[in-house]
Motif scaffolding. Sequence first.
Motif, PDB file in Angstrom:
ATOM      1  N   ILE A 130       1.318   4.344   1.299  1.00 27.10           N
ATOM      2  CA  ILE A 130       1.055   5.063   2.572  1.00 27.10           C
ATOM      3  C   ILE A 130       1.325   6.553   2.662  1.00 27.10           C
ATOM      4  O   ILE A 130       0.733   7.385   3.532  1.00 27.10           O
ATOM      5  CB  ILE A 130       1.308   4.369   3.698  1.00 27.10           C
ATOM      6  N   GLU A 188       0.763  -0.974   0.130  1.00 28.45           N
ATOM      7  CA  GLU A 188      -0.145   0.110   0.043  1.00 28.45           C
ATOM      8  C   GLU A 188       0.675   1.321  -0.077  1.00 28.45           C
ATOM      9  O   GLU A 188       1.697   1.497   0.864  1.00 28.45           O
ATOM     10  CB  GLU A 188      -1.027   0.166   1.212  1.00 28.45           C
ATOM     11  N   ARG A 217       3.685   5.788  11.239  1.00 29.35           N
ATOM     12  CA  ARG A 217       2.475   4.925  10.825  1.00 29.35           C
ATOM     13  C   ARG A 217       2.589   3.685  11.636  1.00 29.35           C
ATOM     14  O   ARG A 217       1.416   3.007  11.939  1.00 29.35           O
ATOM     15  CB  ARG A 217       2.640   4.809   9.143  1.00 29.35           C
TER      16      ARG A 217
END
Length: 277
Positions: A88, A86, A211
């Motif tokens: 991010i 992904e 994150r």
Amino acid sequence: MLSYTADPGLASIKLIACDMDLTLLADDKSQPPHMPERIAALAEAGVVFCPASGRPGPTLEAMFPEHAHDMAFCPDNGGSIIYRGELIYKSLIDPALYREVLFAALAEGSGVPVLCAFDEAYALTSARVYEPEIDVYYHTINYVESFEGLDVDANKITIFFPQRNSKQVFDETFSPAFSDRLSVTCAGVEWIDLMNLGVNKGSGITHLCERLGISLADVAAVGDTYNDVEMLECAGHSFIVANAAEHMRAHATYEIPSNNDRGVATLIDTILAAKRA
């Protein structure tokens, strides 16, 4: 400089951010043997392995086919971050600004400007002669007659210098002209990279840690040259390979064996042993 074995906190490391060329990769561009097994062992030990490179995401992911789905990547010198497939984080450069840089590179004359748009690149038709050097990093290259009016999502401009004079041009032209508006770095003797101001491998790793909830104190960073400086300085555990440029010793605490002696693999094995102890 201290040996990597002198680091007392190897067992606390939760993320390894590792440069590619002349760091993980040997001079012949090969990875150490058994890297997939090492990456799997790191994951089992709770350690995220994150290649950090000027390469774009798709090219970087393709170098780790066995584990791309469960690794992190810091492509484009921190201009984007990928975690478990992904995207991010991404940083977009204003089109007017990247066109200014592209035309400045053409005016300077010794470099070949390339606009980096995450998974593809844009270069002038006249740059086809350098395709073997460019498509190592960008498998999709869009050749255009002019950069005039080019308006795409892009996070980096890279300039290839066939004469291997990137540091001279960096000092004389691009750093003075653009360092107040862009992050400008030498990515080896043949390349200059320009990203948004504040974008570098260190900022990219910081975004990733935020994150994942990992403290920078628990990050190991490994590098060899200019565009690794910020990453080394933000990490709690900083390592350079023995083949790193002499000036890089000011930016790291520990030294590992050279890229050709598979220093990164040795460091990984030592971290894993420390975690088992």
